[in-house]
Design an enzyme around this catalytic site. Structure first.
Site, short mmCIF file in Angstrom:
data_model
loop_
_atom_site.label_atom_id
_atom_site.label_comp_id
_atom_site.label_asym_id
_atom_site.label_seq_id
_atom_site.Cartn_x
_atom_site.Cartn_y
_atom_site.Cartn_z
N TYR A 1 102.15 -37.16 46.35
CA TYR A 1 103.03 -37.58 45.24
C TYR A 1 102.51 -38.88 44.62
O TYR A 1 102.51 -39.03 43.39
CB TYR A 1 104.45 -37.78 45.75
CG TYR A 1 105.09 -36.52 46.33
CD1 TYR A 1 104.87 -35.27 45.77
CD2 TYR A 1 105.94 -36.60 47.43
CE1 TYR A 1 105.44 -34.14 46.30
CE2 TYR A 1 106.53 -35.47 47.97
CZ TYR A 1 106.27 -34.23 47.40
OH TYR A 1 106.85 -33.11 47.92
N GLU B 1 112.97 -36.09 46.90
CA GLU B 1 113.18 -36.78 48.17
C GLU B 1 112.13 -36.29 49.15
O GLU B 1 111.76 -35.12 49.13
CB GLU B 1 114.56 -36.48 48.77
CG GLU B 1 115.72 -37.15 48.08
CD GLU B 1 116.31 -36.27 46.99
OE1 GLU B 1 116.05 -35.05 47.01
OE2 GLU B 1 117.03 -36.80 46.12
C1 LIG Z 1 102.16 -31.72 51.21
C2 LIG Z 1 101.38 -30.41 51.05
C3 LIG Z 1 102.15 -29.49 50.09
C4 LIG Z 1 100.00 -30.72 50.46
O1 LIG Z 1 99.34 -29.51 50.18
P1 LIG Z 1 97.75 -29.36 50.31
O2 LIG Z 1 97.36 -28.10 49.66
O3 LIG Z 1 97.34 -29.55 51.71
O4 LIG Z 1 97.29 -30.62 49.43
P2 LIG Z 1 95.88 -30.83 48.71
O5 LIG Z 1 94.78 -30.22 49.51
O6 LIG Z 1 96.01 -30.41 47.29
O7 LIG Z 1 95.76 -32.42 48.81
C5 LIG Z 1 96.11 -33.24 47.72
C6 LIG Z 1 96.26 -34.67 48.18
O8 LIG Z 1 97.40 -34.83 49.01
C7 LIG Z 1 97.15 -35.81 50.01
N1 LIG Z 1 97.17 -35.16 51.32
C8 LIG Z 1 97.35 -33.85 51.58
N2 LIG Z 1 97.36 -33.64 52.92
C9 LIG Z 1 97.18 -34.85 53.50
C10 LIG Z 1 97.10 -35.27 54.85
N3 LIG Z 1 97.22 -34.40 55.88
N4 LIG Z 1 96.94 -36.58 55.09
C11 LIG Z 1 96.83 -37.47 54.07
N5 LIG Z 1 96.88 -37.13 52.76
C12 LIG Z 1 97.06 -35.83 52.49
C13 LIG Z 1 95.78 -36.37 49.71
O9 LIG Z 1 95.96 -37.43 48.79
C14 LIG Z 1 95.13 -35.18 49.03
O10 LIG Z 1 94.06 -35.53 48.21
P3 LIG Z 1 92.55 -35.52 48.83
O11 LIG Z 1 92.38 -34.19 49.49
O12 LIG Z 1 91.71 -35.71 47.61
O13 LIG Z 1 92.52 -36.65 49.81
C15 LIG Z 1 101.15 -29.73 52.43
O14 LIG Z 1 100.65 -30.69 53.35
C16 LIG Z 1 102.38 -29.09 53.02
O15 LIG Z 1 102.69 -27.93 52.75
N6 LIG Z 1 103.12 -29.86 53.85
C17 LIG Z 1 104.31 -29.34 54.49
C18 LIG Z 1 105.44 -29.18 53.50
C19 LIG Z 1 105.90 -30.51 52.97
O16 LIG Z 1 105.89 -31.52 53.65
N7 LIG Z 1 106.33 -30.51 51.69
C20 LIG Z 1 106.85 -31.68 51.03
C21 LIG Z 1 108.29 -31.82 51.28
S1 LIG Z 1 108.98 -33.21 50.40
#
Ligand SMILES: CC(C)(COP(=O)(O)OP(=O)(O)OC[C@H]1O[C@@H](n2cnc3c(N)ncnc32)[C@H](O)[C@@H]1OP(=O)(O)O)[C@@H](O)C(=O)NCCC(=O)NCCS
Length: 156
Positions: free
Chosen positions: A120, A108
């Site tokens: 995702y 979710e």
């Molecule tokens: C979601 C999260 C885990 C992604 O981690 P991250 O290390 O920043 O992600 P990555 O650098 O590996 O990015 C992978 C892909 O995710 C997407 N993405 C990540 N951050 C993004 C942003 N701010 N905006 C748009 N797309 C994004 C992109 O598709 C990205 O690929 P790209 O860099 O080639 O465009 C991080 O933003 C986070 O910790 N968020 C807060 C916690 C959260 O929301 N968890 C999910 C709860 S359901």
């Protein structure tokens, strides 16, 4: 580049610190302890390679629980200062390496959480419905996502 390894109980203070910086209603320490205690849990942490002290510094984590017919990706977060460096992808790659490419995985996510939804979707998760007002703190709806058998393993 980060290294991904199994989370240990000694990682949890750092995990909880990231959790508290990340979510309006963070998991408690005991919630993480409970998940780590389950033998089937895919509980992963990301660490920065380098000298020993640095190798213990978790900068991201993922908790995925195993049920009879599917896995549930319950929690993933990256240190706010370390986002957009591929750690989220590395955690999901490692999760899929453990669950196997044919695993059914559900999760979710808040409908407003565009970064997580983009991550995702890049891995083949697709939206299959909503849970209205799922998040008690803000009353926000949850998107229900599934990654079903036959989805290509590699991210697009
Ligand atoms: C979601 C999260 C885990 C992604 O981690 P991250 O290390 O920043 O992600 P990555 O650098 O590996 O990015 C992978 C892909 O995710 C997407 N993405 C990540 N951050 C993004 C942003 N701010 N905006 C748009 N797309 C994004 C992109 O598709 C990205 O690929 P790209 O860099 O080639 O465009 C991080 O933003 C986070 O910790 N968020 C807060 C916690 C959260 O929301 N968890 C999910 C709860 S359901």
């Amino acid at each position: 580049m980060s290294e991904i390894r199994a989370l240990t109980y000694s990682d949890l203070p750092r995990v909880v610190a990231i959790e508290r910086r990340t979510f309006p209603t963070p998991w408690s320490l005991s919630m993480f302890v409970l998940e780590l205690s389950k033998p089937d849990c895919v509980c992963l942490g990301s660490v920065r390679p380098g000298p020993p002290a640095q190798r213990d510094e978790i900068d991201g984590y993922l908790i995925c629980a195993r049920y009879d017919e599917a896995y549930h990706l319950m929690n993933i977060a990256v240190d706010p200062d370390q986002r957009r460096h591929g750690i989220g992808r590395a955690l999901i790659d490692a999760m899929l390496a453990q669950t196997g490419q044919d695993a059914n995985i559900t999760l979710e996510v808040r409908v407003s959480n565009a970064p997580a939804i983009a991550l995702y979707e890049a891995y083949g998760f697709r939206s299959v419905g909503m849970r209205p007002r799922y998040y008690a703190d803000t009353g926000e709806d949850a998107l229900i996502m599934w990654r079903a058998i036959g989805t290509p393993w590699e991210a697009a």
